[in-house]
Enzyme design. Structure first.
Site, PDB file in Angstrom:
ATOM      1  N   HIS A 111      47.835  11.585  85.128  1.00  0.00           N
ATOM      2  CA  HIS A 111      48.328  10.569  84.207  1.00  0.00           C
ATOM      3  C   HIS A 111      49.793  10.726  83.853  1.00  0.00           C
ATOM      4  O   HIS A 111      50.433   9.739  83.492  1.00  0.00           O
ATOM      5  CB  HIS A 111      47.463  10.533  82.935  1.00  0.00           C
ATOM      6  CG  HIS A 111      47.239  11.876  82.312  1.00  0.00           C
ATOM      7  ND1 HIS A 111      46.201  12.691  82.682  1.00  0.00           N
ATOM      8  CD2 HIS A 111      47.915  12.546  81.360  1.00  0.00           C
ATOM      9  CE1 HIS A 111      46.241  13.804  81.964  1.00  0.00           C
ATOM     10  NE2 HIS A 111      47.273  13.738  81.162  1.00  0.00           N
ATOM     11  N   HIS A 139      44.527  22.254  78.630  1.00  0.00           N
ATOM     12  CA  HIS A 139      44.760  20.957  79.278  1.00  0.00           C
ATOM     13  C   HIS A 139      45.989  21.116  80.156  1.00  0.00           C
ATOM     14  O   HIS A 139      47.088  21.332  79.651  1.00  0.00           O
ATOM     15  CB  HIS A 139      44.972  19.848  78.248  1.00  0.00           C
ATOM     16  CG  HIS A 139      45.299  18.528  78.884  1.00  0.00           C
ATOM     17  ND1 HIS A 139      44.520  17.961  79.869  1.00  0.00           N
ATOM     18  CD2 HIS A 139      46.349  17.670  78.706  1.00  0.00           C
ATOM     19  CE1 HIS A 139      45.054  16.815  80.253  1.00  0.00           C
ATOM     20  NE2 HIS A 139      46.171  16.620  79.568  1.00  0.00           N
ATOM     21  N   ASP A 174      42.724  12.890  78.388  1.00  0.00           N
ATOM     22  CA  ASP A 174      43.969  12.233  77.987  1.00  0.00           C
ATOM     23  C   ASP A 174      44.289  11.032  78.855  1.00  0.00           C
ATOM     24  O   ASP A 174      45.445  10.711  79.071  1.00  0.00           O
ATOM     25  CB  ASP A 174      45.123  13.243  78.035  1.00  0.00           C
ATOM     26  CG  ASP A 174      46.321  12.788  77.221  1.00  0.00           C
ATOM     27  OD1 ASP A 174      46.167  11.855  76.409  1.00  0.00           O
ATOM     28  OD2 ASP A 174      47.413  13.350  77.398  1.00  0.00           O
ATOM     29  N   ASP A 203      48.496  19.633  82.470  1.00  0.00           N
ATOM     30  CA  ASP A 203      49.292  18.625  83.170  1.00  0.00           C
ATOM     31  C   ASP A 203      50.031  19.345  84.289  1.00  0.00           C
ATOM     32  O   ASP A 203      50.876  20.206  84.040  1.00  0.00           O
ATOM     33  CB  ASP A 203      50.281  17.982  82.206  1.00  0.00           C
ATOM     34  CG  ASP A 203      49.578  17.292  81.045  1.00  0.00           C
ATOM     35  OD1 ASP A 203      48.815  16.354  81.317  1.00  0.00           O
ATOM     36  OD2 ASP A 203      49.786  17.708  79.900  1.00  0.00           O
TER      37      ASP A 203
END
Length: 937
Positions: free
Chosen positions: A353, A14, A126, A16
């Site tokens: 996000h 994941h 997420d 980010d």
């Protein structure tokens, strides 16, 4: 031995793009990860596949540094060993606009296809809550599943799964249904997207690992297929994953372990799910939880970012795109697909996000400000180029007919790029005379000529020659320059004025031309400059000649509304059509905040500090025939920060719900300036708030208590107007019950409604006193990132100057029976959407042209339908998109004012479908409806 279960192990990370490290530090780690992944794929044929987090930007970022690896990347994408897309980035769904969510899918699909294949996985690992229309968007993109981590079941510290809440589904698999009825297979990461992380290869460790992991996963599985996500945030590739899988297979022969991918897993689950899965409908916002882990207060972290994003989205989708369509339709300008893609992608790089949510370290958000500016500059250039083309093609020659002897006409055009006819105050700058440096005249002589140019008298006329009240301001001498396509830049001096006036009935998706007339005759338009406010007490009635909107001390009114500013600075509004008086509007509230960038937490025992009982200073700011404004000043005394306990609790990682810190006993003055404006034809009241924040650890909100009793309210969301309960579910424990909004939130009872529109203020709360109170957050100042460690964020205290814009719009609910005199709920929504879009103006000359002085490029009708986009497809068609805000089927009719070879229905991917009858297009309840107008070749 029979194999009862299949364990699907999906290797992934994941990613980010920026979060607890600045972008470039994460970028360096990404390069290492991708280098390692390609090496593993090259040498280990048993390492079957890797999921690249559903976002194509990871490959863009990698190949920016490693362009020589592109061929190798494309090879593994084509072979299905690297899975990319369908998104460009993993966005926050509620903090990005409807069209931004569509562009994210559109560009993600295009980029993934260029790399070799699109992963048809609706991936929301997420997102801080999920939009209700996600199933419809996914279905229109050809995707039948959605994988998500939040919104149905809560997660706690370090993403541990809560075991105490009541769930909407007993399984990790469910049917997720959009408001229009579209359905996808929903798959919840019940044990998070790291439940198969760091699989052991040593048999002893592996046995204990898999016994627990299989137990946890099988607890929520409704089928024989179990999902194990082998990765986590910024997780390096597990190079020995194939060996770990072989170890697991030897230890648990009753299970079948496969190195799988999400597409194969979704296909397997689809064929074996129980007949009656639970159906979850609409938004997934964790409403049936204790409410502490929704992360909704990221909507108010660093609100300045949300305001920049709101301006950037509106510029691209509501100005640059439609204006570029208009310019292209003249035949004099190609549609700038390449520039718009660059501007959109630059803007969307701020949409992940952890970025748009404002919940990263300060360096991340500093870089976001520069990205917003870059995207804005490209959008502004597209707007400027389009307006130049359009203004030059408007036939302004009719203004010659209104000239008197010795007068000169200075035409200007006003563009309305919204989907509905619009009236309102527009501002334009005009050059009365220009002298180029190439003229050979010396600087001193140029400036003297311009400085001595007489400005008056002036008058303003509409296309029919009617004179319009206006205000003008002499801007003096200004430097400027042209950048011709065929020669060097051309600098000049010019004498400029600024005019403001009410542009009435500018057609939807079109323009209307006006002209400032300069000459020797007596002028009526600016005669009001000689007038002044008659009485120091402000008690004079409306002057018939001036048609002032000011009707008394601290009072103004038009044909629709009467506004009184009370001693405490709050507004009392009379809705003339209904006779209802709405009181206690625009009261400020300040509270302490000992939470973090993710969540608001008011200190125990903290009492709000409000302006409810505070005297305000009120002064008349503007008194024009077309507009009136009052300035309101408040001085609150608030604590300078939280007390010292907070910093200690932050350093020691005391979870925010258990903190004991309070507010400091040291006080400071907090000055708030508010301007309240009413336009002559306005059905809403503009409220502009400005303040210089120097305090820490607090939240500022504006409260509206109109005396409306209701159990539910409506909020503008992604392609829908969501109805939400005012009181949270029984499981809710959080004292705060904040929500997301896009353009507005509204309340109504049987006889009266009130809608509060905003520009880039996405957090609100409905509080229940004796009646409902709308609270809109203007500022939240905190000092740490939060989540899994101690990350101080002094920038999140948001010190410095801030401004906020809202609009108060009373309306008639459907239950009251609409009359022509009253604005209904749909009309209020339309005003809220128009509030997001600036007026666009440009001076032009007196000349012939192919466009009339008043023109609409696309007229349409459809009760309950909201226009969302007007752009062009890469296939050369004009794309128009609406969504049905109603719960019933509605009919759309469209009349383009340009040649159309054929019209076709489309999906959000701009793929032509069946032919459309423009006289009768059915839009189902909550349906997103896209039409392609194919231009003649």
């Amino acid at each position: 031995m029979a194999q009862s279960k299949t364990v699907h192990i999906v290797s992934h990370t994941h990613w980010d793009r920026e979060w607890y490290l600045p972008y470039e530090k994460h970028h360096v780690r990404l390069i290492k990860l991708m280098d390692e992944l390609l090496a593993i794929l090259e040498k280990d044929p048993d390492f079957k596949s890797f999921h690249l987090d559903g976002q194509t930007i990871m490959l863009d970022d990698y190949l920016q540094i490693r362009p020589e690896k592109r061929e190798q990347v494309e090879k593994y994408v084509r072979e299905g060993r690297i899975h990319v897309g369908p998104w460009y980035i993993l966005q926050d769904e509620f903090l990005t606009s409807s069209e931004a969510n569509v562009r994210n899918l559109l560009y993600g699909h295009r980029d993934a296809a260029r790399y070799g294949a699109v992963s048809k996985i609706g991936y929301f690992p997420d997102s801080f809550g999920n939009m209700g229309q996600a199933p419809q968007l996914l279905r229109q993109a050809g995707i039948g599943n959605a994988f998500f981590g939040r919104g149905v079941k809560p997660t706690g510290f370090n993403n541990e799964v809560s075991e105490t809440a009541a769930y909407e589904s007993p399984y990790s698999e469910m049917i997720w249904e959009a408001p229009d009825g579209s359905r996808v297979l929903g798959i919840l990461f019940a044990n998070w997207y790291s439940n198969g992380n760091e699989m052991p290869t040593e048999p002893g460790e592996a046995r204990a690992y898999w016994e627990q992991k299989l137990k946890d996963a099988e607890r929520y599985a409704s089928t024989p297929h179990v999902l194990m996500m082998n990765g986590c945030d910024h997780q390096p590739v597990q190079s020995d994953a194939a060996e770990a899988i072989r170890t697991a297979q030897r230890l648990f022969p009753a299970h079948r372990f496969v190195h799988s991918n999400l597409a194969d897993y979704a296909l397997a689950v689809s064929g074996t799910v129980p007949e009656h899965l639970s159906v979850v409908r609409g938004e997934l916002r964790s409403q049936h939880t204790d409410g502490w882990s929704t992360l909704v207060n990221t909507a108010s972290s660093r609100i300045y970012l949300k305001q920049m994003n709101n301006r950037g989205q509106a510029l691209l989708e509501k100005a640059a795109e439609p204006l570029a369509v208009f310019a292209h339709l003249t035949g004099k300008a190609p549609y700038p697909h390449h520039l718009l893609e660059y501007a959109w992608k630059t803007l969307m790089q701020n949409h992940p996000h952890d970025s748009i949510c404002g919940c990263s370290v300060d360096e991340v958000h500093d870089e976001m400000v520069a990205r917003f500016a870059k995207s804005r500059h490209v959008g502004e250039a597209i707007v400027s180029d389009s307006l130049d083309v359009l203004a030059g093609d408007i036939d302004t020659s009719p203004f010659r007919n209104v000239l008197r002897e010795g007068e000169t006409a200075y035409p200007l055009a006003v563009w309305n790029t919204t989907g509905w006819e619009r009236s309102g105050v527009a501002t334009a700058e005009l050059a009365l005379e220009r002298i180029y440096f190439r003229s050979g005249i010396g600087f001193a002589e140029m400036k003297k000529t311009l400085r001595t140019l007489p400005i008056g008298p002036l008058r303003l006329v509409d296309p029919d020659g009617n004179e319009i009240p206006f205000d003008d301001e002499d801007l003096g001498i200004a430097f400027g320059y042209d950048l011709p396509e065929d020669r060097f830049r051309q600098p000049y001096f010019e004498r400029k004025i600024r005019v403001r006036f009410e542009a009435g009935r500018v057609p939807a998706l079109g323009h209307k031309a006006f002209a400032v007339i300069h000459g020797n005759q007596a002028a009526t338009g600016s005669a009001h400059h000689a007038d002044s406010f008659e009485s120091a007490n402000g008690l004079a009635p409306i002057a018939s000649e001036r048609r002032s909107l000011v009707t008394g001390r601290n009072r103004m009114e038009n044909g629709h509304l009467a506004v009184t500013i009370e001693k405490n600075g709050s507004l009392t509004v009379l809705d003339k059509a209904s006779g209802r008086i709405l009181r206690d509007l625009c009261i400020y509230e300040d509270t302490g905040d000992i939470g973090n960038e993710y969540m608001y937490k008011q200190p125990d025992g903290d009492l709000p500090i409000t302006t409810r009982d505070l005297a305000a200073s009120v002064t008349l700011a503007e008194d024009e025939p077309f507009r009136a404004s009052f300035d309101i000043a408040h001085t609150l005394r608030i604590p300078v920060s939280a007390d010292e306990t907070l910093r200690k609790e932050q350093r020691e990682l005391v979870w925010f719900t258990g903190r004991s810190a309070g507010r400091s006993s040291v006080m400071t003055e907090f000055r708030i300036h508010t301007r309240v404006t009413l336009e002559r034809e306005g059905k809403g009241i503009l409220v502009e708030s400005a303040f210089d924040n120097q305090a820490e650890d607090h939240r500022l909100r504006m409260l509206f208590k109109p005396g409306i009793a209701a159990e539910t309210h409506q909020a503008d969301s992604i392609f829908e107007v969501a109805e939400r309960n005012n009181v949270p579910a029984a499981e809710w424990r959080n004292p705060s019950n904040c929500h997301h909004q896009q353009a507005f939130v509204s309340l109504h009872d049987e006889t009266q409604g009130l809608l509060i529109a905003n520009q880039g203020l996405p957090e609100y709360e409905i509080m229940q006193e004796d009646s409902a109170v709308i609270a809109v957050t203007l500022l939240r100042a905190v000092g740490e990132m939060g989540d899994w460690g101690h990350f101080p964020t002094p920038g999140a205290q948001c010190k410095g100057k801030h401004a906020a814009r809202l609009m108060i719009i009373p309306f008639a609910p459907a239950e009251s029976g609409r009359t022509e005199a009253r604005l209904d709920e749909e009309g209020a929504m339309i005003l809220a959407h128009q509030f997001q879009v600036p007026w666009l103006t440009l001076q032009t000359g007196v000349h012939e042209g192919s466009l009339p002085v008043v023109h609409s490029y696309l007229s349409w009708e459809g009760k309950g339908l909201m226009l969302s986009a007007l752009k062009m497809s890469t296939g050369g068609a004009v794309v128009a998109r609406w969504f049905n805000a109603a719960k019933e089927e509605r009919l759309l009719t469209a009349k383009p004012a340009f040649p159309v070879e054929e019209a076709r229905h489309s999906n959000i991917m701009e793929e032509p479908l069946d032919q459309a009858d423009l006289g009768a297009i059915a839009a189902g309840p909550a349906e997103i409806k896209t039409v392609l107008f194919q231009l003649p070749s």
